[in-house]
Design a protein around this motif. Sequence first.
Motif, mmCIF file in Angstrom:
data_model
loop_
_atom_site.group_PDB
_atom_site.id
_atom_site.type_symbol
_atom_site.label_atom_id
_atom_site.label_comp_id
_atom_site.label_asym_id
_atom_site.label_seq_id
_atom_site.Cartn_x
_atom_site.Cartn_y
_atom_site.Cartn_z
ATOM 1 N N GLN A 255 48.135 -13.625 41.844
ATOM 2 C CA GLN A 255 46.703 -13.290 41.979
ATOM 3 C C GLN A 255 46.000 -12.500 40.891
ATOM 4 N N SER A 256 46.821 -11.686 40.109
ATOM 5 C CA SER A 256 46.302 -11.090 38.957
ATOM 6 C C SER A 256 46.500 -11.892 37.730
ATOM 7 N N GLY A 257 47.503 -12.803 37.504
ATOM 8 C CA GLY A 257 47.756 -13.337 36.260
ATOM 9 C C GLY A 257 48.669 -12.319 35.328
ATOM 10 N N LEU A 258 48.972 -11.309 35.946
ATOM 11 C CA LEU A 258 49.816 -10.463 35.213
ATOM 12 C C LEU A 258 51.364 -10.618 35.286
ATOM 13 N N PRO A 259 52.100 -10.970 34.556
ATOM 14 C CA PRO A 259 53.596 -11.045 34.605
ATOM 15 C C PRO A 259 54.307 -9.865 35.306
ATOM 16 N N LEU A 260 55.129 -10.273 36.340
ATOM 17 C CA LEU A 260 55.669 -9.386 36.998
ATOM 18 C C LEU A 260 57.192 -8.375 36.441
ATOM 19 N N PHE A 261 57.015 -7.319 36.466
ATOM 20 C CA PHE A 261 58.211 -6.659 35.795
ATOM 21 C C PHE A 261 58.925 -5.640 36.726
ATOM 22 N N LEU A 262 59.895 -5.792 37.137
ATOM 23 C CA LEU A 262 60.747 -4.801 37.948
ATOM 24 C C LEU A 262 61.656 -4.044 37.158
ATOM 25 N N GLY A 263 61.652 -2.885 37.129
ATOM 26 C CA GLY A 263 62.720 -1.829 36.458
ATOM 27 C C GLY A 263 63.317 -1.042 37.693
ATOM 28 N N SER A 264 64.555 -1.361 37.872
ATOM 29 C CA SER A 264 65.223 -0.598 39.098
ATOM 30 C C SER A 264 66.497 -0.435 38.939
ATOM 31 N N TYR A 265 66.964 0.482 39.758
ATOM 32 C CA TYR A 265 68.340 0.892 39.807
ATOM 33 C C TYR A 265 69.071 0.767 41.217
ATOM 34 N N PRO A 266 70.011 0.329 41.197
ATOM 35 C CA PRO A 266 70.548 -0.156 42.778
ATOM 36 C C PRO A 266 70.623 1.080 43.799
ATOM 37 N N ILE A 267 70.032 1.050 44.880
ATOM 38 C CA ILE A 267 70.221 1.962 45.812
ATOM 39 C C ILE A 267 69.669 1.462 47.067
ATOM 40 N N THR A 268 70.438 1.751 48.185
ATOM 41 C CA THR A 268 70.214 1.643 49.477
ATOM 42 C C THR A 268 68.944 2.285 50.039
ATOM 43 N N PRO A 269 68.166 1.858 50.973
ATOM 44 C CA PRO A 269 68.253 0.554 51.425
ATOM 45 C C PRO A 269 67.203 -0.453 50.411
ATOM 46 N N ALA A 270 67.146 0.036 48.907
ATOM 47 C CA ALA A 270 65.969 -0.652 48.484
ATOM 48 C C ALA A 270 66.291 -1.822 47.454
ATOM 49 N N SER A 271 67.505 -1.885 47.433
ATOM 50 C CA SER A 271 68.526 -2.871 46.386
ATOM 51 C C SER A 271 67.953 -4.363 46.762
ATOM 52 N N ASP A 272 67.478 -4.543 47.950
ATOM 53 C CA ASP A 272 67.387 -6.191 48.156
ATOM 54 C C ASP A 272 66.075 -6.497 47.837
ATOM 55 N N ILE A 273 65.174 -5.652 47.299
ATOM 56 C CA ILE A 273 64.108 -5.972 46.547
ATOM 57 C C ILE A 273 64.335 -6.506 45.112
ATOM 58 N N LEU A 274 65.252 -5.384 44.416
ATOM 59 C CA LEU A 274 65.849 -6.398 43.151
ATOM 60 C C LEU A 274 66.608 -7.406 43.395
ATOM 61 N N HIS A 275 67.358 -7.529 44.270
ATOM 62 C CA HIS A 275 67.944 -8.974 44.338
ATOM 63 C C HIS A 275 66.987 -10.050 44.521
ATOM 64 N N GLU A 276 66.109 -10.028 45.598
ATOM 65 C CA GLU A 276 65.343 -10.867 45.710
ATOM 66 C C GLU A 276 64.336 -11.384 44.640
ATOM 67 N N LEU A 277 63.877 -10.350 44.209
ATOM 68 C CA LEU A 277 62.948 -10.702 42.710
ATOM 69 C C LEU A 277 63.753 -11.226 41.802
ATOM 70 N N SER A 278 65.112 -10.925 41.644
ATOM 71 C CA SER A 278 65.979 -11.553 40.522
ATOM 72 C C SER A 278 66.105 -12.970 40.788
ATOM 73 N N LYS A 279 65.763 -13.546 42.090
ATOM 74 C CA LYS A 279 65.812 -14.883 42.322
ATOM 75 C C LYS A 279 64.594 -15.726 41.809
ATOM 76 N N HIS A 280 63.527 -15.175 41.487
ATOM 77 C CA HIS A 280 62.406 -15.663 41.510
ATOM 78 C C HIS A 280 61.796 -15.734 39.955
ATOM 79 N N LYS A 281 62.956 -15.980 38.999
ATOM 80 C CA LYS A 281 62.471 -16.180 37.523
ATOM 81 C C LYS A 281 61.427 -17.406 37.401
ATOM 82 N N ASN A 282 61.576 -18.260 38.310
ATOM 83 C CA ASN A 282 60.568 -19.426 37.994
ATOM 84 C C ASN A 282 59.105 -19.017 38.243
ATOM 85 N N PHE A 283 58.675 -17.924 38.629
ATOM 86 C CA PHE A 283 57.492 -17.359 38.669
ATOM 87 C C PHE A 283 57.366 -16.379 37.466
#
Lengths: 618, 352
Positions: A255-283
């Motif tokens: 909606q912003s036309g900005l490429p999404l970048f996530l910089g993250s380090y694995p940690i419970t219970p947030a890691s699933d956000i990293l896992h999920e976003l890493s699946k969507h390189k087609n965006f």
Amino acid sequence: MSSDAKAVVPLGHVVIRFAGDSGDGMQLTGDRFTSETAGLGNDLSTLPDFPAEIRAPAGTLPGVSAFQLHFADHDIMTPGDRPDVLVAMNPAALKANLKDLRAGSTLIVNTDEFTKRNIEKVDYAANPLDDGSLDSYDVHQIGLTSMTVEALAGFDITKKDAGRAKNMFALGLLCWLYSRSTEGTIDFLKAKFAKKPEILAANIAAFEAGWSFGETTESFSVRYEVKPAPMRAGLYRNITGNPALAYGLIAASQQSGLPLFLGSYPITPASDILHELSKHKNFGVVTFQAEDEIAGIGAALGAAYGGALAVTATSGPGIALKSETIGLAVSLELPLIVVDVQRGGPSTGLPTKTEQADLLQAMFGRNGEAPVPIVAPRSPGDCFDAALEAARIAVTYRTPVLLLSDGYLANGSEPWAVPDATTLPVIEPAFATEPNHDGEFWPYLRDPETLARPWAVPGTAGLEHRIGGLEKADGTGNISYDPDNHEHMVRLRQAKVDAIARSIGPLEVDDPSGEARVLVLGWGSTYGPIGAACRAVRAEGGQVAHAHLRHLNPFPANTAEVLRAYDRVIIPEMNLGQLALLIRGRFLVDAIGYNQVRGMPFTSEELATTITDVIESL
Amino acid sequence: MTAADLPMPGLALVPRTDEKQSAKDFKTDQEVRWCPGCGDYAILAAVQGFLPELGLRKENIVFVSGIGCSSRFPYYMDTFGMHSIHGRAPAIATGLALTRPDLSVWVITGDGDALSIGGNHLIHALRRNVNLKILLFNNRIYGLTKGQYSPTSETGKVTKSTPLGSLDHSFNPVSLALGAEASFVARTMDSDRKHLTEVLRRAAAHEGTALVEIMQNCNIFNDGAWESLKDSETSDDRMIRLEDGQPVVFGKDASKAVVRGADGHIVVANTADVDDWEIIHYDSHADDPGLAFALSRLADVHSLDNTAVGVFRDVQRPAYDRMVREQVASVRANGEGDLQALLQGKDTWTVH
Ligand code: SF4
């Protein structure tokens, strides 16, 4: 006996808890039951509760993993205080969960696991299955393991592998008992074990055996049915908080036309956000697993400087490490979304349990006057909207934003009306492209309405400039140690965050009768329990109002007005009164705290009692 | 031709300008605030003097720094720049370089910033091989905080925080970088404009992370730290200038040579005492960093005897940022994401 012979009893709502060893597949069982339930159109809410250890010693209390599901033929708000049905796969699961059961509730136990050794492991003096201690429950003693093994006798798999399918047997039984369909689970198993045909066939056979057992056994004389809940027309799916939050970020990128970048380090219970976003390189999403929490946010800030929609996702301990960089982002005035999926603290605390005790860290956890807007989702599906809102604020106001989710929202699920992507709000990055001051570029010349500074990304000719963490002169952005300038800049940064209030809707109050004198004010994932408690109070004739804050910094412009309209304000939180402290400090309202820090969402039953007490004290 | 085949693979995606640039174009109007005589001035002049030869568009150059005297550098460069926080510049620059292949990204750091508080980011940047050029100004002291020993100070250093002498063993930045899997490692000197420029040129051309240690004099808190390598009387005898394809010899009239000792370690010998074939020939492009590491270990921490300078290592290894872009591009080549489909997922039901 055929299934037609058993009566079907309609129920309004049911709470089921599956509990077993970490290795028993309870989360999977719960997920599958949830999917079937969602497909039937019930309203639902789930609460997974698993240990921090990946596989604690088998059969012990710390190894118990549970999944609770509340489903109904009407709109519900919580995963339920107490289970109506407890499926206990072993003595540890029984012991850990029995206290939550009301007398008369249904208890399904796997008798095969009630061996002397397993009973002793959890310090039961005698076998609870035959010492009379379960007499007040409707107990169904079933040899889940042995019956599964028996059902799979013809399969070319080991006895151990056969025993492992007992969760499918249990699932089949529960699906029969609550009239859930079976196709979804069979399709799911087909996909999961596509490469292991023998295991696939065994799992399907175990599942079907569980179902048939329900039909034929004398142990269950009736089965139940929970009709679909009336919901607004539309397309629905079930969704969990972390993926919803990740989708919200992807939507914000689109909606912003900005490429999404996530910089993250694995940690419970947030890691699933990293896992999920890493699946969507087609965006076009870039996910970067950094060397530590600091590098995660550092890389995100670097990407923000370069014009990306930059995000870092963590939990409380990670926020502590990121504080200095958040402060830098405040000083640089760059858009940055900082997700905190709160868990029990302090320190490592309770990694897999939920809490709301990072509010003051989010609010104040930096050196100097470093105001940061805070947005909090209220339910798993709402994580989507909250992420979009955090992105809107970050980009529009050129500021880091804290998005405060929590462990319950992250892993809990609910039906979600699938948004229409074409109607999502548009976020305008409005990059600076030209000099803005007599042919020069001043990086700290502000928009008069938002007080936001220009976002001039590298690669823009003529806008070369330097920014940093040192105090800068208003306008030019040059380093300045001038006392008056510093005072001015500190107030400006605060005023910019305060100005966000002009862009957010008013705090809405749910007060059906309009006659309540008591207001319950909440934020975040307590939305469900508070809402359910208020309904319970009203059902008993009490008058109570509920308001729930999405924005915790700044507060909506009408907050003071809302608070003053009531004789009493109760603030329930999963902390020792952090919002209450802010509300008291800011509005001089003598708020009453209702606080619990048990690592679990609080139960609406107790809260309802508290609300009623306050109402009656008036 | 791929980017790596171009003469400057590290800059292949950075837009160029036809306009002629001079050092002046890279100067800002900000007053330079280092102490008079500080080695940082020479480095600034060398960088400003060398950038025009790259012919890059100024707006596509970014300097990111941490905290310390050296980290004021971006304020004096008329490019994009960020003066960030202590030790974090490599992390910030990583995010920038990952998302913006059209930028030439430089990190300016010091021995405290890069090797102490920011050590973790430094080693991970090197191991990943993100397209960054890291200039590490090593003055072997904390200057900005007024003179405490640093991770490169020699043991026994008397400073404000170590009145009885420091007890810490020091880092050798080149050894550390080689151990951290760096693909490009060099060491040079603030006062040797020619050598410094040559090293910067090679670093800029390199695709991936380049670490350049610049021995820099802090004339206020650690004056003369590198003096024995600068003094024309003594420097030839102490400093080993690495040159690709050349035998490693140094000293007056090439009187010293680096050879393999009997136990396989490399040692310094009198050239006159050894046969030519025994002398090691240097190759910064060698796959195995072992010899580069061994050469970095020859330096004596106190006397600076046998300190090698030049490019220790310069090998091609796929840059992390390029691989990230390629991975994303290969997924997108199979179809762009559809937001509505994503939101819907696989399991939906309709309420009428
Ligand atoms: S303290 Fe040392 S390093 Fe810092 S500016 Fe002065 S001379 Fe240079």
